[in-house]
Design an enzyme around this catalytic site. Structure first.
Site, PDB file in Angstrom:
ATOM      1  N   SER A 123     -61.738  64.503 -18.839  1.00 20.07           N
ATOM      2  CA  SER A 123     -61.292  65.077 -17.545  1.00 20.07           C
ATOM      3  C   SER A 123     -60.308  66.222 -17.490  1.00 20.07           C
ATOM      4  CB  SER A 123     -60.883  63.630 -16.611  1.00 20.07           C
ATOM      5  OG  SER A 123     -59.787  62.985 -17.373  1.00 20.07           O
ATOM      6  N   SER A 149     -43.703  56.565 -21.630  1.00 19.93           N
ATOM      7  CA  SER A 149     -42.848  57.702 -21.318  1.00 19.93           C
ATOM      8  C   SER A 149     -41.256  57.249 -20.806  1.00 19.93           C
ATOM      9  CB  SER A 149     -43.345  58.278 -19.847  1.00 19.93           C
ATOM     10  OG  SER A 149     -42.820  59.035 -19.451  1.00 19.93           O
ATOM     11  N   THR A 152     -40.080  58.169 -18.678  1.00 16.58           N
ATOM     12  CA  THR A 152     -39.998  58.010 -16.972  1.00 16.58           C
ATOM     13  C   THR A 152     -39.692  56.498 -16.747  1.00 16.58           C
ATOM     14  OG1 THR A 152     -41.161  58.695 -14.859  1.00 16.58           O
ATOM     15  CG2 THR A 152     -42.474  57.879 -16.603  1.00 16.58           C
ATOM     16  N   TYR A 159     -47.300  57.853 -11.057  1.00 15.07           N
ATOM     17  CA  TYR A 159     -47.839  57.956 -12.694  1.00 15.07           C
ATOM     18  C   TYR A 159     -46.814  57.182 -13.319  1.00 15.07           C
ATOM     19  CZ  TYR A 159     -47.283  59.729 -17.270  1.00 15.07           C
ATOM     20  OH  TYR A 159     -46.867  60.277 -18.581  1.00 15.07           O
ATOM     21  N   LYS A 205     -47.266  53.832 -16.235  1.00 15.43           N
ATOM     22  CA  LYS A 205     -46.695  53.497 -17.438  1.00 15.43           C
ATOM     23  C   LYS A 205     -45.903  52.136 -17.549  1.00 15.43           C
ATOM     24  CE  LYS A 205     -48.268  57.174 -19.315  1.00 15.43           C
ATOM     25  NZ  LYS A 205     -49.490  57.225 -20.105  1.00 15.43           N
ATOM     26  N   ARG A 249     -36.213  70.396  -8.027  1.00 10.54           N
ATOM     27  CA  ARG A 249     -37.538  69.917  -7.752  1.00 10.54           C
ATOM     28  C   ARG A 249     -37.285  68.321  -7.447  1.00 10.54           C
ATOM     29  NH1 ARG A 249     -41.701  69.755 -12.581  1.00 10.54           N
ATOM     30  NH2 ARG A 249     -40.285  68.587 -13.708  1.00 10.54           N
TER      31      ARG A 249
HETATM   32  P1  NAD Z   1     -53.739  65.023 -21.969  1.00  6.84           P
HETATM   33  O1  NAD Z   1     -54.254  64.978 -20.311  1.00  6.84           O
HETATM   34  O2  NAD Z   1     -53.677  66.425 -22.708  1.00  6.84           O
HETATM   35  O3  NAD Z   1     -54.630  63.910 -22.718  1.00  6.84           O
HETATM   36  C1  NAD Z   1     -55.136  62.671 -22.105  1.00  6.84           C
HETATM   37  C2  NAD Z   1     -56.512  62.543 -22.261  1.00  6.84           C
HETATM   38  O4  NAD Z   1     -57.081  61.519 -21.743  1.00  6.84           O
HETATM   39  C3  NAD Z   1     -57.521  63.683 -21.895  1.00  6.84           C
HETATM   40  O5  NAD Z   1     -58.396  64.521 -22.983  1.00  6.84           O
HETATM   41  C4  NAD Z   1     -58.248  63.247 -20.864  1.00  6.84           C
HETATM   42  O6  NAD Z   1     -59.519  63.789 -20.579  1.00  6.84           O
HETATM   43  C5  NAD Z   1     -58.160  61.746 -21.404  1.00  6.84           C
HETATM   44  N1  NAD Z   1     -58.589  60.751 -20.007  1.00  6.84           N
HETATM   45  C6  NAD Z   1     -57.906  60.808 -19.091  1.00  6.84           C
HETATM   46  N2  NAD Z   1     -58.486  59.487 -18.159  1.00  6.84           N
HETATM   47  C7  NAD Z   1     -59.446  59.120 -19.208  1.00  6.84           C
HETATM   48  C8  NAD Z   1     -60.507  58.111 -18.807  1.00  6.84           C
HETATM   49  N3  NAD Z   1     -60.336  57.312 -17.878  1.00  6.84           N
HETATM   50  N4  NAD Z   1     -61.333  57.832 -19.906  1.00  6.84           N
HETATM   51  C9  NAD Z   1     -61.457  58.505 -20.995  1.00  6.84           C
HETATM   52  N5  NAD Z   1     -60.465  59.620 -21.034  1.00  6.84           N
HETATM   53  C10 NAD Z   1     -59.480  59.929 -20.075  1.00  6.84           C
HETATM   54  O7  NAD Z   1     -52.326  64.349 -21.975  1.00  6.84           O
HETATM   55  P2  NAD Z   1     -51.054  64.230 -23.133  1.00  6.84           P
HETATM   56  O8  NAD Z   1     -50.089  65.249 -22.822  1.00  6.84           O
HETATM   57  O9  NAD Z   1     -51.761  64.577 -24.589  1.00  6.84           O
HETATM   58  O10 NAD Z   1     -50.789  62.888 -22.961  1.00  6.84           O
HETATM   59  C11 NAD Z   1     -51.229  61.800 -23.529  1.00  6.84           C
HETATM   60  C12 NAD Z   1     -50.852  60.296 -23.127  1.00  6.84           C
HETATM   61  O11 NAD Z   1     -49.253  60.572 -23.352  1.00  6.84           O
HETATM   62  C13 NAD Z   1     -50.900  60.225 -21.684  1.00  6.84           C
HETATM   63  O12 NAD Z   1     -51.152  58.886 -21.412  1.00  6.84           O
HETATM   64  C14 NAD Z   1     -49.674  60.681 -20.945  1.00  6.84           C
HETATM   65  O13 NAD Z   1     -49.309  59.829 -19.633  1.00  6.84           O
HETATM   66  C15 NAD Z   1     -48.728  60.217 -22.059  1.00  6.84           C
HETATM   67  N6  NAD Z   1     -47.357  60.915 -22.000  1.00  6.84           N
HETATM   68  C16 NAD Z   1     -47.380  62.294 -22.008  1.00  6.84           C
HETATM   69  C17 NAD Z   1     -46.280  63.006 -21.962  1.00  6.84           C
HETATM   70  C18 NAD Z   1     -45.976  64.787 -21.915  1.00  6.84           C
HETATM   71  O14 NAD Z   1     -45.429  65.133 -21.391  1.00  6.84           O
HETATM   72  N7  NAD Z   1     -47.354  65.252 -22.646  1.00  6.84           N
HETATM   73  C19 NAD Z   1     -44.922  62.489 -21.834  1.00  6.84           C
HETATM   74  C20 NAD Z   1     -45.044  61.046 -21.609  1.00  6.84           C
HETATM   75  C21 NAD Z   1     -46.291  60.454 -21.814  1.00  6.84           C
HETATM   76  N1  UFG Z   2     -38.581  72.695 -14.970  1.00  3.70           N
HETATM   77  C1  UFG Z   2     -38.370  73.895 -14.375  1.00  3.70           C
HETATM   78  N2  UFG Z   2     -39.268  75.067 -13.950  1.00  3.70           N
HETATM   79  C2  UFG Z   2     -40.533  74.600 -14.286  1.00  3.70           C
HETATM   80  C3  UFG Z   2     -40.894  73.362 -14.705  1.00  3.70           C
HETATM   81  C4  UFG Z   2     -39.801  72.449 -15.212  1.00  3.70           C
HETATM   82  O1  UFG Z   2     -37.240  74.282 -14.139  1.00  3.70           O
HETATM   83  O2  UFG Z   2     -41.459  75.343 -13.668  1.00  3.70           O
HETATM   84  C5  UFG Z   2     -37.388  71.768 -15.492  1.00  3.70           C
HETATM   85  C6  UFG Z   2     -37.254  70.634 -14.548  1.00  3.70           C
HETATM   86  O3  UFG Z   2     -36.787  70.751 -13.522  1.00  3.70           O
HETATM   87  C7  UFG Z   2     -36.883  69.939 -15.664  1.00  3.70           C
HETATM   88  C8  UFG Z   2     -37.131  70.432 -17.259  1.00  3.70           C
HETATM   89  O4  UFG Z   2     -37.460  71.665 -16.667  1.00  3.70           O
HETATM   90  O5  UFG Z   2     -35.143  70.127 -15.527  1.00  3.70           O
HETATM   91  C9  UFG Z   2     -38.514  69.635 -17.657  1.00  3.70           C
HETATM   92  O6  UFG Z   2     -39.358  69.482 -16.820  1.00  3.70           O
HETATM   93  P1  UFG Z   2     -40.522  69.129 -17.080  1.00  3.70           P
HETATM   94  O7  UFG Z   2     -41.518  69.004 -15.728  1.00  3.70           O
HETATM   95  O8  UFG Z   2     -41.240  69.924 -18.397  1.00  3.70           O
HETATM   96  O9  UFG Z   2     -40.560  67.686 -17.757  1.00  3.70           O
HETATM   97  P2  UFG Z   2     -40.017  66.206 -16.883  1.00  3.70           P
HETATM   98  O10 UFG Z   2     -38.629  65.951 -17.846  1.00  3.70           O
HETATM   99  O11 UFG Z   2     -39.636  66.381 -15.660  1.00  3.70           O
HETATM  100  O12 UFG Z   2     -41.256  65.325 -17.118  1.00  3.70           O
HETATM  101  C10 UFG Z   2     -41.619  64.869 -18.573  1.00  3.70           C
HETATM  102  C11 UFG Z   2     -43.207  64.753 -18.122  1.00  3.70           C
HETATM  103  C12 UFG Z   2     -43.534  63.276 -17.444  1.00  3.70           C
HETATM  104  C13 UFG Z   2     -42.566  62.199 -18.082  1.00  3.70           C
HETATM  105  C14 UFG Z   2     -41.199  62.600 -18.377  1.00  3.70           C
HETATM  106  C15 UFG Z   2     -40.275  61.666 -19.200  1.00  3.70           C
HETATM  107  O13 UFG Z   2     -43.866  65.665 -17.503  1.00  3.70           O
HETATM  108  O14 UFG Z   2     -44.749  63.155 -17.613  1.00  3.70           O
HETATM  109  O15 UFG Z   2     -40.970  63.867 -19.107  1.00  3.70           O
HETATM  110  O16 UFG Z   2     -40.980  61.499 -20.322  1.00  3.70           O
HETATM  111  F1  UFG Z   2     -42.709  61.121 -17.345  1.00  3.70           F
END
Ligand code: NAD
Ligand code: UFG
Length: 339
Positions: A34, A125, A127, A150, A154, A293
């Site tokens: 997805s 996360s 978060t 979201y 978590k 934001r």
């Molecule tokens: P991503 O979206 O690239 O990977 C998630 C994968 O899960 C995708 O390949 C998607 O197709 C799959 N997926 C979603 N729903 C599904 C379902 N119902 N069944 C099967 N597959 C499904 O995201 P990512 O950045 O690789 O993140 C991986 C995990 O880490 C996520 O759970 C995300 O919430 C968590 N996380 C990510 C960040 C970040 O900033 N990237 C930060 C904290 C936590």
């Molecule tokens: N930011 C900008 N401009 C942009 C995007 C982000 O100034 O276009 C700033 C944000 O305000 C923040 C920093 O860049 O100060 C980081 O923002 P991100 O959106 O990259 O990351 P966040 O820390 O807001 O959130 C990320 C993930 C969440 C996760 C969180 C804590 O997106 O999923 O880290 O792990 F929950």
């Protein structure tokens, strides 16, 4: 070990597959694509040097589909990445987020236990700390009020896993609280592939650098931080991937429930990241200051010493590595993976 990797085609999952195979493990991916593309798995196989990464196109909410995978393989553990992750979208579509992330996890856990696989590493996360009670954040810092659905998914899944382990000591649960994953594999073959307008800072920067977006909006310069812009703990995705392999070793030692921050312990501001990107890569990133934001906090970085002490893991790559590898991926794949 043989590992079920849900969401393995995604950004963090694909990088983790490489570290798993490097460490001698094998994996089967379950992904509904997805938010990803099977091309990432083909490229991972190429990097590892194997014909293919075994995968099943399945949704983790599909019990029968999961049953088929467990009937065909014996798993020592599951690394559970699958989930929806766009903060803003989760505010618009809370039901979809709770149903996919929590509903999917509940189905997965039930199928796992029916097949006697009770070892799981969960992608949590930072978060879950909400507006953190202390900086740098240790794992002892209380969880806070999440600002979006979201984040609640978590926090709630952490609770489900903790209660499950409390009731049945055969479970081993590792909750990895990621800070801000960025960067890409140094080959430039795999990386972050957001659909539409990126929500996160680094993919936005790389898309401005490659000419897909006009300028970066910096969300607020009046925070109580050294330059007024938000401070985060950016971690190279390859370091984060290695953290999962370290966590598997803890699972092998029967750890009960373990909670670990996955960050570097260093905070960088938005403008620090932009300046590092421009300096290391020699490309321009125009930006302008925009209003704050909604839901953002000023500062978020961790104390990562627990992971070092108990998992023997620490992040090694620098901010220069992060911005170089992010750009290397973007400039070689300006449109991400081909459809
Ligand atoms: P991503 O979206 O690239 O990977 C998630 C994968 O899960 C995708 O390949 C998607 O197709 C799959 N997926 C979603 N729903 C599904 C379902 N119902 N069944 C099967 N597959 C499904 O995201 P990512 O950045 O690789 O993140 C991986 C995990 O880490 C996520 O759970 C995300 O919430 C968590 N996380 C990510 C960040 C970040 O900033 N990237 C930060 C904290 C936590
Ligand atoms: N930011 C900008 N401009 C942009 C995007 C982000 O100034 O276009 C700033 C944000 O305000 C923040 C920093 O860049 O100060 C980081 O923002 P991100 O959106 O990259 O990351 P966040 O820390 O807001 O959130 C990320 C993930 C969440 C996760 C969180 C804590 O997106 O999923 O880290 O792990 F929950």
């Amino acid at each position: 070990m043989n590992i079920l990797v849900t969401g393995g085609a995604g950004f963090i999952g694909s990088h983790t597959l490489i570290e798993l195979y490097k460490a001698g493990h094998t994996a089967v991916v379950a992904d509904n694509f997805s938010n990803s593309n099977p091309e990432s798995l083909r490229r991972v196989a190429g990097i590892i040097g194997i014909p293919e990464v075994p995968f099943s196109h399945v949704d983790i909410r599909d019990r029968e589909g999961l049953e088929k995978i467990f009937a065909a393989h014996r798993f020592d553990a599951c690394i559970h990445f699958a989930g929806l992750k766009a903060v803003g979208e989760s505010v618009e579509k809370p039901w979809e987020y709770y149903e996919n992330n929590i509903g999917g996890t509940l189905t997965l856990l039930d199928v796992m236990r029916r097949h006697g696989c009770k070892n799981i590493i969960f992608s949590s996360s930072a978060t879950v700390y909400g507006d953190p009670a202390e900086i740098p954040i240790t794992e002892r810092c209380p969880k806070g009020r999440c600002t979006n659905p979201y984040g609640w998914t978590k926090s709630m899944i952490e609770q489900v896993l903790t209660d499950l382990q409390k009731a049945d000591a055969e479970w081993n649960v590792i909750l990895l609280r990621y800070f801000n994953p960025v960067g890409a594999h140094p080959s430039g073959r795999i990386g972050e592939n957001p659909g539409g307008i990126p929500n996160n800072l680094m993919p936005y920067i790389t898309q401005v650098a490659v000419g897909k977006r006009k300028e970066l909006g910096v969300f607020g310069n009046d925070y109580p931080t050294p330059d007024g812009t938000g401070v985060r703990d950016y971690i190279h995705v390859c370091d984060l991937a290695a953290g999962h392999v370290a966590a598997l070793q803890a699972i092998g030692r029967r750890c009960g429930v373990g909670v670990y921050n996955m960050g570097t312990g260093h905070g960088y501001s938005v403008l620090d990241m932009v300046k590092a990107f421009v300096r290391v890569n020699g490309v321009d990133v125009p930006y302008s200051i925009k209003p704050r934001r909604a839901g953002d906090i000023a500062t978020c970085y961790c104390n990562p010493t627990k992971a070092k002490a108990e998992l023997g893991w620490e992040a090694r790559r620098s901010i220069d590595d992060m911005v170089r590898d992010s750009w290397n991926w973007q400039r070689h794949n300006p449109d991400g993976y081909p459809e």
